[in-house]
Scaffold this motif. Structure first.
Motif, mmCIF file in Angstrom:
data_model
loop_
_atom_site.group_PDB
_atom_site.id
_atom_site.type_symbol
_atom_site.label_atom_id
_atom_site.label_comp_id
_atom_site.label_asym_id
_atom_site.label_seq_id
_atom_site.Cartn_x
_atom_site.Cartn_y
_atom_site.Cartn_z
ATOM 1 N N ILE A 1 -6.716 7.255 15.469
ATOM 2 C CA ILE A 1 -5.424 7.792 15.035
ATOM 3 C C ILE A 1 -4.518 6.663 14.568
ATOM 4 N N LYS A 2 -4.498 5.580 15.310
ATOM 5 C CA LYS A 2 -3.665 4.427 14.953
ATOM 6 C C LYS A 2 -4.083 3.854 13.598
ATOM 7 N N ALA A 3 -5.399 3.684 13.396
ATOM 8 C CA ALA A 3 -5.893 3.145 12.130
ATOM 9 C C ALA A 3 -5.593 4.096 10.982
ATOM 10 N N SER A 4 -5.766 5.395 11.190
ATOM 11 C CA SER A 4 -5.489 6.386 10.141
ATOM 12 C C SER A 4 -4.008 6.403 9.792
ATOM 13 N N THR A 5 -3.153 6.278 10.788
ATOM 14 C CA THR A 5 -1.708 6.253 10.552
ATOM 15 C C THR A 5 -1.324 5.039 9.719
ATOM 16 N N LYS A 6 -1.871 3.874 10.057
ATOM 17 C CA LYS A 6 -1.577 2.661 9.291
ATOM 18 C C LYS A 6 -2.021 2.816 7.837
ATOM 19 N N LEU A 7 -3.210 3.368 7.632
ATOM 20 C CA LEU A 7 -3.697 3.555 6.275
ATOM 21 C C LEU A 7 -2.833 4.542 5.512
ATOM 22 N N SER A 8 -2.464 5.645 6.138
ATOM 23 C CA SER A 8 -1.647 6.631 5.428
ATOM 24 C C SER A 8 -0.277 6.056 5.074
ATOM 25 N N GLU A 9 0.269 5.186 5.915
ATOM 26 C CA GLU A 9 1.552 4.539 5.610
ATOM 27 C C GLU A 9 1.433 3.619 4.405
ATOM 28 N N ARG A 10 0.297 2.996 4.223
ATOM 29 C CA ARG A 10 0.087 2.073 3.101
ATOM 30 C C ARG A 10 -0.409 2.768 1.842
ATOM 31 N N MET A 11 -0.936 3.974 1.963
ATOM 32 C CA MET A 11 -1.589 4.634 0.844
ATOM 33 C C MET A 11 -0.656 4.821 -0.354
ATOM 34 N N ALA A 12 0.580 5.195 -0.121
ATOM 35 C CA ALA A 12 1.514 5.396 -1.241
ATOM 36 C C ALA A 12 1.680 4.111 -2.046
ATOM 37 N N SER A 13 1.861 2.992 -1.360
ATOM 38 C CA SER A 13 2.039 1.738 -2.104
ATOM 39 C C SER A 13 0.751 1.314 -2.796
ATOM 40 N N ILE A 14 -0.386 1.609 -2.188
ATOM 41 C CA ILE A 14 -1.666 1.279 -2.823
ATOM 42 C C ILE A 14 -1.810 2.074 -4.119
ATOM 43 N N LEU A 15 -1.531 3.375 -4.070
ATOM 44 C CA LEU A 15 -1.659 4.233 -5.245
ATOM 45 C C LEU A 15 -0.613 3.922 -6.302
ATOM 46 N N ASN A 16 0.629 3.666 -5.879
ATOM 47 C CA ASN A 16 1.725 3.363 -6.821
ATOM 48 C C ASN A 16 1.484 2.062 -7.568
ATOM 49 N N ASN A 17 0.816 1.121 -6.929
ATOM 50 C CA ASN A 17 0.551 -0.156 -7.581
ATOM 51 C C ASN A 17 -0.722 -0.123 -8.416
ATOM 52 N N GLY A 18 -1.382 1.004 -8.453
ATOM 53 C CA GLY A 18 -2.603 1.149 -9.241
ATOM 54 C C GLY A 18 -3.767 0.335 -8.713
ATOM 55 N N GLN A 19 -3.711 -0.005 -7.434
ATOM 56 C CA GLN A 19 -4.781 -0.792 -6.851
ATOM 57 C C GLN A 19 -6.036 0.048 -6.694
ATOM 58 N N THR A 20 -7.163 -0.564 -6.967
ATOM 59 C CA THR A 20 -8.432 0.103 -6.706
ATOM 60 C C THR A 20 -9.070 -0.479 -5.439
ATOM 61 N N VAL A 21 -8.555 -1.628 -5.008
ATOM 62 C CA VAL A 21 -9.022 -2.261 -3.783
ATOM 63 C C VAL A 21 -7.802 -2.586 -2.936
ATOM 64 N N ALA A 22 -7.782 -2.140 -1.700
ATOM 65 C CA ALA A 22 -6.651 -2.437 -0.811
ATOM 66 C C ALA A 22 -6.685 -3.895 -0.398
#
Length: 136
Positions: A114-135
């Motif tokens: 749950i902790k790892a999934s929460t961290k990823l979901s918090e970062r997902m918007a910035s990953i997608l907004n920056n057009g990153q294909t690799v985190a």
């Protein structure tokens, strides 16, 4: 953490070197050992087992139910949760490969996922907004 531990061990070694214990260790040829007896002599597994059993009994615990080996899972999981790198955990645990650590001892629990999934979901918007294909 590893550098801090090595620093503490080196400071301890210097302190022992200039003490009565250091003198005794030189006599016994045990200067390179972290764990020795009070007199600088080399201790063996049975010495520690006896002391461990005495401590358990004095705490009202049954030594036959509290084998130190049973704590391997706890120790390994705790090291990994505290972000100790896998290679260091492998060496501490005394295993020949990290596969053993990952397959046997690294217990993942629901709260870890749950902790790892929460961290990823918090970062997902910035990953997608920056057009990153690799985190990163």
């Amino acid at each position: 953490a590893s550098a801090q531990l090595m620093g503490l061990l080196n400071a301890w070694r210097q302190e022992v070197k200039h003490s009565e214990l250091g003198k005794k260790r030189r006599e016994y040829g045990t200067e390179q050992f972290v764990f020795t007896g009070r007199n600088g002599d080399l201790r063996i597994y049975e010495d520690y087992t006896q002391r461990y059993n005495r401590l358990l009994k004095s705490a009202g615990l049954n030594p036959s139910e509290m084998n130190p080996y049973r704590y391997r899972h706890t120790v390994c999981t705790d090291l990994l949760r505290h972000k100790v790198d896998l290679k260091t955990v492998q060496l501490i645990m005394g295993d020949s490969t990290s596969d053993v650590i990952l397959d046997v001892y690294a217990n993942i629990q629901k709260e870890d996922m749950i902790k790892a999934s929460t961290k990823l979901s918090e970062r997902m918007a910035s990953i997608l907004n920056n057009g990153q294909t690799v985190a990163n």
